[in-house]
Design a protein around this motif. Structure first.
Motif, short mmCIF file in Angstrom:
data_model
loop_
_atom_site.label_atom_id
_atom_site.label_comp_id
_atom_site.label_asym_id
_atom_site.label_seq_id
_atom_site.Cartn_x
_atom_site.Cartn_y
_atom_site.Cartn_z
N LYS A 29 38.24 15.32 90.34
CA LYS A 29 39.07 16.29 89.62
C LYS A 29 40.14 15.65 88.74
CE LYS A 29 37.59 20.28 91.50
NZ LYS A 29 37.14 21.45 90.74
N ASN A 30 40.24 14.33 88.75
CA ASN A 30 41.30 13.63 87.99
C ASN A 30 42.69 14.07 88.41
OD1 ASN A 30 39.09 12.58 86.70
ND2 ASN A 30 39.43 13.62 84.76
N GLU A 31 42.84 14.41 89.69
CA GLU A 31 44.13 14.82 90.22
C GLU A 31 44.92 13.61 90.71
OE1 GLU A 31 42.67 18.90 92.43
OE2 GLU A 31 42.06 16.94 93.20
N SER A 32 46.19 13.85 91.02
CA SER A 32 46.97 12.83 91.72
C SER A 32 46.68 12.93 93.21
CB SER A 32 48.47 13.05 91.49
OG SER A 32 49.22 12.20 92.34
N PRO A 33 46.49 11.79 93.88
CA PRO A 33 46.28 11.83 95.33
C PRO A 33 47.58 11.85 96.13
CG PRO A 33 46.05 9.59 94.56
CD PRO A 33 46.34 10.43 93.34
N ILE A 34 48.72 11.76 95.45
CA ILE A 34 50.02 11.71 96.11
C ILE A 34 50.95 12.74 95.48
CG2 ILE A 34 49.85 9.31 96.88
CD1 ILE A 34 51.35 8.44 94.40
N LYS A 35 51.98 13.11 96.24
CA LYS A 35 52.95 14.10 95.77
C LYS A 35 54.20 13.41 95.23
CE LYS A 35 51.58 17.61 99.19
NZ LYS A 35 52.04 18.46 100.31
N PRO A 36 54.84 14.00 94.22
CA PRO A 36 56.03 13.37 93.64
C PRO A 36 57.31 13.64 94.43
CG PRO A 36 55.50 15.36 92.43
CD PRO A 36 54.41 15.18 93.44
N LEU A 37 57.28 14.63 95.33
CA LEU A 37 58.46 15.01 96.10
C LEU A 37 58.09 15.12 97.57
CD1 LEU A 37 59.73 17.88 93.76
CD2 LEU A 37 60.62 15.55 93.84
N ASP A 38 59.02 14.76 98.45
CA ASP A 38 58.73 14.92 99.88
C ASP A 38 59.12 16.33 100.32
OD1 ASP A 38 61.53 14.96 100.41
OD2 ASP A 38 61.57 12.79 100.67
N SER A 98 49.97 17.91 85.17
CA SER A 98 48.99 17.92 86.25
C SER A 98 48.55 16.53 86.68
CB SER A 98 47.76 18.72 85.83
OG SER A 98 48.08 20.07 85.61
N LYS A 99 48.66 15.54 85.81
CA LYS A 99 48.05 14.24 86.08
C LYS A 99 49.08 13.24 86.59
CE LYS A 99 44.42 16.21 84.33
NZ LYS A 99 43.40 16.79 85.22
N ALA A 100 49.77 12.54 85.71
CA ALA A 100 50.70 11.49 86.13
C ALA A 100 51.88 12.05 86.93
CB ALA A 100 51.21 10.72 84.92
N PHE A 101 52.25 13.32 86.69
CA PHE A 101 53.40 13.90 87.39
C PHE A 101 52.98 14.73 88.60
CE2 PHE A 101 54.56 13.28 82.92
CZ PHE A 101 55.56 12.32 83.09
N ALA A 102 51.67 14.87 88.82
CA ALA A 102 51.13 15.41 90.07
C ALA A 102 51.54 16.85 90.37
CB ALA A 102 51.52 14.50 91.24
N LEU A 103 51.57 17.70 89.34
CA LEU A 103 51.92 19.11 89.54
C LEU A 103 50.75 20.02 89.17
CD1 LEU A 103 55.60 19.28 88.17
CD2 LEU A 103 54.80 18.77 90.48
N ALA A 104 49.53 19.59 89.44
CA ALA A 104 48.35 20.37 89.03
C ALA A 104 48.41 21.80 89.57
CB ALA A 104 47.08 19.67 89.49
N GLY A 105 48.84 21.96 90.81
CA GLY A 105 48.85 23.29 91.41
C GLY A 105 49.96 24.19 90.92
N LEU A 106 50.98 23.64 90.28
CA LEU A 106 52.08 24.44 89.76
C LEU A 106 51.85 24.91 88.33
CD1 LEU A 106 55.30 22.75 91.20
CD2 LEU A 106 54.08 24.76 92.01
N ARG A 107 50.87 24.32 87.62
CA ARG A 107 50.44 24.78 86.31
C ARG A 107 51.57 24.74 85.28
NH1 ARG A 107 47.03 23.20 86.05
NH2 ARG A 107 45.98 24.47 84.50
N HIS A 130 53.40 3.86 90.39
CA HIS A 130 52.52 3.80 91.57
C HIS A 130 51.13 4.31 91.20
CE1 HIS A 130 51.81 5.07 96.06
NE2 HIS A 130 50.94 4.16 95.64
N GLN A 131 51.07 5.41 90.49
CA GLN A 131 49.77 5.95 90.10
C GLN A 131 49.06 5.03 89.10
OE1 GLN A 131 48.78 10.13 90.35
NE2 GLN A 131 50.78 10.49 89.44
N THR A 151 44.35 7.49 97.26
CA THR A 151 45.49 6.78 97.84
C THR A 151 45.12 5.32 98.09
OG1 THR A 151 44.87 7.24 100.13
CG2 THR A 151 46.21 8.91 98.99
N ASP A 152 46.13 4.52 98.38
CA ASP A 152 45.88 3.11 98.67
C ASP A 152 44.92 2.96 99.84
OD1 ASP A 152 47.89 1.52 96.91
OD2 ASP A 152 49.13 3.08 97.78
N GLU A 153 45.13 3.73 100.90
CA GLU A 153 44.28 3.63 102.07
C GLU A 153 42.86 4.08 101.75
OE1 GLU A 153 47.20 5.16 101.95
OE2 GLU A 153 48.46 3.73 103.07
N GLU A 154 42.74 5.16 100.98
CA GLU A 154 41.41 5.64 100.60
C GLU A 154 40.69 4.64 99.71
OE1 GLU A 154 42.60 10.40 100.83
OE2 GLU A 154 42.65 9.32 98.93
N LEU A 155 41.44 3.97 98.85
CA LEU A 155 40.82 2.96 98.00
C LEU A 155 40.38 1.73 98.80
CD1 LEU A 155 42.96 3.10 94.73
CD2 LEU A 155 40.61 3.88 95.05
#
Length: 338
Positions: free
Chosen positions: A6-15, A186-195, A242-243, A314-318
């Motif tokens: 999906k060309n998504e980010s595998p990590i979130k920008p905020l905790d 949606s991509k480098a900033f990892a907000l795909a679901g927020l549109r 990181h991405q 993610t790093d672990e998935e890679l």
């Protein structure tokens, strides 16, 4: 199944703590007038060479593509084949005639061929992704400026869809009234679901596009999260780096273990395209290992036969992905890499 299709980010920008604070402080019981302007100021400041009146926003880049189909001057749209499939979908939805410039066998688009098609078709606007989806290729400044000049000669608009630009180098070209840049969070900033998507151009052209903008195109929560990201530049730049590192690692893995067996396209994005007789075999092998890649239907997605695309994990998935690709490669006669 690990999503690499999906060309998504595998990590979130905020905790979770940061997100909870944003939600708690958000005035979502009010209309988001101030939040909208605050986000545009923060976005403009992040890129430094913009002001807020050069920016308009939409519910993802999808909405902005649809608005372009509605609001560009009368005439056909022109794009590449292959390119982002939503250009065609929204052209069909809005009854906008659309034409395609077909890629060469090696999935390139020679400038002279593109310019000739522009002059022949006389499109109202020409839209294409840069870096290009699905190949990952970055068209350079001289290429894009030549297209802008050609479109200006026919009184048309050039729309450059920079969904993946933060994995690459932003184009150093002057904004003109007939040149529009489209970006997404949606991509480098990892907000795909927020549109959240953005159009950038001169103040004159953005004012024209805002003529059909909804009074409140984005929710208070979406704007609050996005503003937090762009007002905290140091944290965000580290997150993007990181991405970018994940993207480089994905390229390194496929160049090391898959390239001896197939074409691995150079990429300025968060994905890598592979192609060749063994590309699908590798893709199916990885699916058995739990990695969901992007396959193409040769009947409906010409000319993408024998092509498989992978986006970052993610790093672990890679780590697991690398082990699986290496194992497949060794089974096919290449075992000299470590």
């Amino acid at each position: 199944m690990i999503r690499m299709n999906k060309n998504e980010s595998p990590i979130k920008p905020l905790d979770d703590t940061q997100l909870a604070q944003i939600i708690t402080s958000s005035n979502f019981h009010h209309y988001p007038d101030e939040e909208h302007d605050r986000f545009r100021r923060a976005y403009a400041a992040y890129y430094q060479n913009l002001n807020m009146n050069q920016i308009c926003c939409g519910n993802g880049s999808d909405e902005l593509i649809q608005k372009l189909m509605f609001h560009m001057p009368e005439g056909p749209c022109l794009t590449f084949n292959p390119d982002f499939f939503m250009y065609q979908d929204y052209a069909n939805q809005t009854d906008r005639e659309i034409y395609f410039i077909e890629a060469t066998e090696d999935l390139t688009f020679p400038l002279e061929k593109v310019q000739a098609e522009i002059e022949r078709i006389q499109p109202s606007f020409f839209i294409f992704s840069n870096p290009h989806n699905p190949t990952g290729h970055r068209f350079d400044e001289s290429y894009v400026e030549a297209l802008a000049d050609t479109m200006k000669k026919i009184n048309g608009y050039l729309v450059v869809d920079e969904a993946y630009i933060d994995f690459s180098t932003p184009l150093d070209i002057p904004l003109q009234d007939h040149v529009i840049v489209m970006r997404t969070l949606s991509k480098a900033f990892a907000l795909a679901g927020l549109r959240l998507g953005v159009l950038i151009s001169t103040e004159k052209t953005i004012a024209m596009m805002r003529e059909i903008e909804h009074p409140y195109p984005l929710t208070s929560l979406t704007l609050a999260v996005a503003t937090q990201i762009f007002e905290n530049q140091d944290d965000t730049k580290a997150f993007v780096e990181h991405q970018r590192a994940l993207s480089q690692r994905l390229r390194d893995i496929l160049n090391t273990y898959a390239k001896p067996h197939m074409t691995v396209f150079p990429s300025d994005t968060n994905f890598v395209l592979t192609r060749g007789e063994k590309a699908e075999d590798l893709g199916h092998y990885l699916e058995e290992k739990g990695f969901h890649a992007r396959f193409y239907d040769p009947k409906t997605e010409y000319p993408m036969s024998e092509s498989v695309r992978y986006s970052i994990a993610t790093d672990e998935e890679l780590d697991a992905f690398e082990a699986a690709v290496k194992e497949w490669s060794e089974r096919h006669g290449v075992s000299n890499q470590s």
